[in-house]
Design a protein around this motif. Structure first.
Motif, PDB file in Angstrom:
ATOM      1  N   TYR A 107       4.965  30.627   7.596  1.00  0.00           N
ATOM      2  CA  TYR A 107       4.746  29.407   8.374  1.00  0.00           C
ATOM      3  C   TYR A 107       4.241  28.265   7.501  1.00  0.00           C
ATOM      4  CZ  TYR A 107       5.439  31.839  12.791  1.00  0.00           C
ATOM      5  OH  TYR A 107       5.989  32.541  13.816  1.00  0.00           O
ATOM      6  N   GLU A 108       3.531  28.593   6.451  1.00  0.00           N
ATOM      7  CA  GLU A 108       2.984  27.574   5.546  1.00  0.00           C
ATOM      8  C   GLU A 108       3.969  27.179   4.439  1.00  0.00           C
ATOM      9  OE1 GLU A 108       0.005  26.094   5.899  1.00  0.00           O
ATOM     10  OE2 GLU A 108      -0.424  27.275   7.687  1.00  0.00           O
ATOM     11  N   LEU A 109       5.038  27.918   4.281  1.00  0.00           N
ATOM     12  CA  LEU A 109       5.959  27.687   3.158  1.00  0.00           C
ATOM     13  C   LEU A 109       6.563  26.287   3.093  1.00  0.00           C
ATOM     14  CD1 LEU A 109       8.018  30.886   2.365  1.00  0.00           C
ATOM     15  CD2 LEU A 109       6.298  29.754   1.012  1.00  0.00           C
ATOM     16  N   PRO A 110       7.038  25.706   4.190  1.00  0.00           N
ATOM     17  CA  PRO A 110       7.620  24.363   4.052  1.00  0.00           C
ATOM     18  C   PRO A 110       6.642  23.333   3.491  1.00  0.00           C
ATOM     19  CG  PRO A 110       8.174  25.303   6.179  1.00  0.00           C
ATOM     20  CD  PRO A 110       7.191  26.227   5.546  1.00  0.00           C
ATOM     21  N   ILE A 111       5.415  23.376   3.946  1.00  0.00           N
ATOM     22  CA  ILE A 111       4.402  22.436   3.460  1.00  0.00           C
ATOM     23  C   ILE A 111       4.057  22.737   2.005  1.00  0.00           C
ATOM     24  CG2 ILE A 111       2.011  21.661   3.767  1.00  0.00           C
ATOM     25  CD1 ILE A 111       2.381  22.406   6.772  1.00  0.00           C
ATOM     26  N   LEU A 112       3.847  24.021   1.719  1.00  0.00           N
ATOM     27  CA  LEU A 112       3.514  24.436   0.360  1.00  0.00           C
ATOM     28  C   LEU A 112       4.641  24.091  -0.609  1.00  0.00           C
ATOM     29  CD1 LEU A 112       1.469  26.001  -1.420  1.00  0.00           C
ATOM     30  CD2 LEU A 112       2.741  28.069  -0.844  1.00  0.00           C
ATOM     31  N   PHE A 113       5.867  24.366  -0.211  1.00  0.00           N
ATOM     32  CA  PHE A 113       7.017  24.094  -1.069  1.00  0.00           C
ATOM     33  C   PHE A 113       7.144  22.604  -1.372  1.00  0.00           C
ATOM     34  CE2 PHE A 113      11.534  23.521  -1.990  1.00  0.00           C
ATOM     35  CZ  PHE A 113      11.734  24.509  -2.937  1.00  0.00           C
ATOM     36  N   SER A 114       6.998  21.784  -0.348  1.00  0.00           N
ATOM     37  CA  SER A 114       7.135  20.336  -0.572  1.00  0.00           C
ATOM     38  C   SER A 114       6.007  19.790  -1.446  1.00  0.00           C
ATOM     39  CB  SER A 114       7.212  19.593   0.749  1.00  0.00           C
ATOM     40  OG  SER A 114       6.003  19.691   1.447  1.00  0.00           O
ATOM     41  N   LYS A 115       4.771  20.252  -1.237  1.00  0.00           N
ATOM     42  CA  LYS A 115       3.660  19.780  -2.071  1.00  0.00           C
ATOM     43  C   LYS A 115       3.837  20.206  -3.520  1.00  0.00           C
ATOM     44  CE  LYS A 115       0.042  19.466   1.419  1.00  0.00           C
ATOM     45  NZ  LYS A 115      -1.247  20.006   1.885  1.00  0.00           N
ATOM     46  N   LEU A 116       4.237  21.450  -3.715  1.00  0.00           N
ATOM     47  CA  LEU A 116       4.433  21.930  -5.082  1.00  0.00           C
ATOM     48  C   LEU A 116       5.577  21.195  -5.764  1.00  0.00           C
ATOM     49  CD1 LEU A 116       3.999  25.784  -4.646  1.00  0.00           C
ATOM     50  CD2 LEU A 116       2.478  24.226  -5.847  1.00  0.00           C
ATOM     51  N   ARG A 117       6.650  21.002  -5.042  1.00  0.00           N
ATOM     52  CA  ARG A 117       7.823  20.362  -5.632  1.00  0.00           C
ATOM     53  C   ARG A 117       7.569  18.888  -5.926  1.00  0.00           C
ATOM     54  NH1 ARG A 117      13.874  21.374  -4.303  1.00  0.00           N
ATOM     55  NH2 ARG A 117      14.489  20.527  -6.276  1.00  0.00           N
ATOM     56  N   ASN A 118       6.831  18.216  -5.070  1.00  0.00           N
ATOM     57  CA  ASN A 118       6.570  16.789  -5.270  1.00  0.00           C
ATOM     58  C   ASN A 118       5.530  16.525  -6.348  1.00  0.00           C
ATOM     59  OD1 ASN A 118       8.408  16.096  -3.304  1.00  0.00           O
ATOM     60  ND2 ASN A 118       6.863  16.041  -1.681  1.00  0.00           N
ATOM     61  N   ASP A 119       4.520  17.375  -6.445  1.00  0.00           N
ATOM     62  CA  ASP A 119       3.388  17.059  -7.310  1.00  0.00           C
ATOM     63  C   ASP A 119       3.271  17.920  -8.571  1.00  0.00           C
ATOM     64  OD1 ASP A 119       2.686  15.211  -5.370  1.00  0.00           O
ATOM     65  OD2 ASP A 119       1.306  16.582  -4.368  1.00  0.00           O
ATOM     66  N   ILE A 120       3.579  19.201  -8.472  1.00  0.00           N
ATOM     67  CA  ILE A 120       3.227  20.111  -9.557  1.00  0.00           C
ATOM     68  C   ILE A 120       4.434  20.708 -10.262  1.00  0.00           C
ATOM     69  CG2 ILE A 120       1.948  22.222 -10.099  1.00  0.00           C
ATOM     70  CD1 ILE A 120       0.436  21.384  -7.350  1.00  0.00           C
ATOM     71  N   LEU A 121       5.367  21.273  -9.499  1.00  0.00           N
ATOM     72  CA  LEU A 121       6.521  21.967 -10.072  1.00  0.00           C
ATOM     73  C   LEU A 121       7.827  21.339  -9.571  1.00  0.00           C
ATOM     74  CD1 LEU A 121       5.358  25.659  -9.536  1.00  0.00           C
ATOM     75  CD2 LEU A 121       5.439  24.437 -11.693  1.00  0.00           C
ATOM     76  N   PRO A 122       8.269  20.258 -10.148  1.00  0.00           N
ATOM     77  CA  PRO A 122       9.494  19.624  -9.666  1.00  0.00           C
ATOM     78  C   PRO A 122      10.731  20.508  -9.821  1.00  0.00           C
ATOM     79  CG  PRO A 122       8.561  18.396 -11.505  1.00  0.00           C
ATOM     80  CD  PRO A 122       7.650  19.525 -11.230  1.00  0.00           C
ATOM     81  N   SER A 123      10.679  21.478 -10.717  1.00  0.00           N
ATOM     82  CA  SER A 123      11.837  22.349 -10.930  1.00  0.00           C
ATOM     83  C   SER A 123      11.844  23.578 -10.020  1.00  0.00           C
ATOM     84  CB  SER A 123      11.865  22.793 -12.393  1.00  0.00           C
ATOM     85  OG  SER A 123      10.687  23.500 -12.704  1.00  0.00           O
ATOM     86  N   LEU A 124      10.860  23.703  -9.156  1.00  0.00           N
ATOM     87  CA  LEU A 124      10.765  24.865  -8.265  1.00  0.00           C
ATOM     88  C   LEU A 124      11.979  24.938  -7.348  1.00  0.00           C
ATOM     89  CD1 LEU A 124       8.959  27.201  -7.183  1.00  0.00           C
ATOM     90  CD2 LEU A 124       8.001  25.548  -5.581  1.00  0.00           C
ATOM     91  N   SER A 125      12.635  26.102  -7.328  1.00  0.00           N
ATOM     92  CA  SER A 125      13.820  26.246  -6.488  1.00  0.00           C
ATOM     93  C   SER A 125      13.595  27.197  -5.320  1.00  0.00           C
ATOM     94  CB  SER A 125      15.007  26.740  -7.318  1.00  0.00           C
ATOM     95  OG  SER A 125      14.743  28.034  -7.806  1.00  0.00           O
ATOM     96  N   LYS A 126      12.663  28.118  -5.454  1.00  0.00           N
ATOM     97  CA  LYS A 126      12.487  29.137  -4.422  1.00  0.00           C
ATOM     98  C   LYS A 126      11.089  29.729  -4.510  1.00  0.00           C
ATOM     99  CE  LYS A 126      14.641  33.512  -3.078  1.00  0.00           C
ATOM    100  NZ  LYS A 126      15.681  34.500  -3.440  1.00  0.00           N
ATOM    101  N   ILE A 127      10.558  30.137  -3.362  1.00  0.00           N
ATOM    102  CA  ILE A 127       9.302  30.879  -3.315  1.00  0.00           C
ATOM    103  C   ILE A 127       9.599  32.231  -2.692  1.00  0.00           C
ATOM    104  CG2 ILE A 127       6.969  31.012  -2.387  1.00  0.00           C
ATOM    105  CD1 ILE A 127       6.868  27.982  -2.390  1.00  0.00           C
ATOM    106  N   LYS A 128       9.290  33.269  -3.431  1.00  0.00           N
ATOM    107  CA  LYS A 128       9.521  34.631  -2.969  1.00  0.00           C
ATOM    108  C   LYS A 128       8.172  35.270  -2.644  1.00  0.00           C
ATOM    109  CE  LYS A 128      11.785  38.872  -4.467  1.00  0.00           C
ATOM    110  NZ  LYS A 128      12.495  39.539  -5.578  1.00  0.00           N
ATOM    111  N   ILE A 129       8.104  35.967  -1.514  1.00  0.00           N
ATOM    112  CA  ILE A 129       6.857  36.598  -1.095  1.00  0.00           C
ATOM    113  C   ILE A 129       7.028  38.111  -1.127  1.00  0.00           C
ATOM    114  CG2 ILE A 129       5.140  36.808   0.731  1.00  0.00           C
ATOM    115  CD1 ILE A 129       6.133  34.082   1.757  1.00  0.00           C
TER     116      ILE A 129
END
Length: 120
Positions: free
Chosen positions: A77-99
């Motif tokens: 449930y938190e992934l969309p927010i986490l993904f967008s924050k990480l991609r915008n600020d910290i890891l622009p090359s992030l393509s996927k989050i695996k749990i």
């Protein structure tokens, strides 16, 4: 087939012939994971902070570990927010989050890990 299985340090050292540069690369990667873990824990809600950690980041894929299926669902449930924050600020090359579920993670064990991460 992906070669994503954990390897022991002995295998890695033999692969790189005990090269000090290989050890330096391993140390740098570990430091990056620790920093990334601290950043991600600050972005997560309190209920997930105690039961989640960064396992690895390679090939633009972030691998997170959680202690059980319930925490995995909460993290989804938190992934969309986490993904967008990480991609915008910290890891622009992030393509996927695996749990991944790792039952050996528990609050007591993870607290000792988080205390170690805070010291570094």
């Amino acid at each position: 087939m992906q070669d994503n299985y954990p390897q022991s340090l002995n295998v890695l050292f033999k692969k790189y012939h005990y090269n000090s540069n290989a050890l330096n690369n391993i140390q740098k990667h570990a430091q990056k994971i620790i920093k990334l873990n601290n950043i991600i824990l600050n972005l997560l809600p309190l209920a997930l902070k105690k039961e989640c950690r960064v396992a690895n980041y390679r090939k633009f894929i972030l691998i997170l570990e959680v202690s059980n299926a319930n925490k995995k669902i909460q993290l989804h449930y938190e992934l969309p927010i986490l993904f967008s924050k990480l991609r915008n600020d910290i890891l622009p090359s992030l393509s996927k989050i695996k749990i991944i579920i790792n039952p050996s993670l528990s609050s007591k064990k993870l607290q000792s890990h988080s205390m170690f991460y805070k010291k570094i």
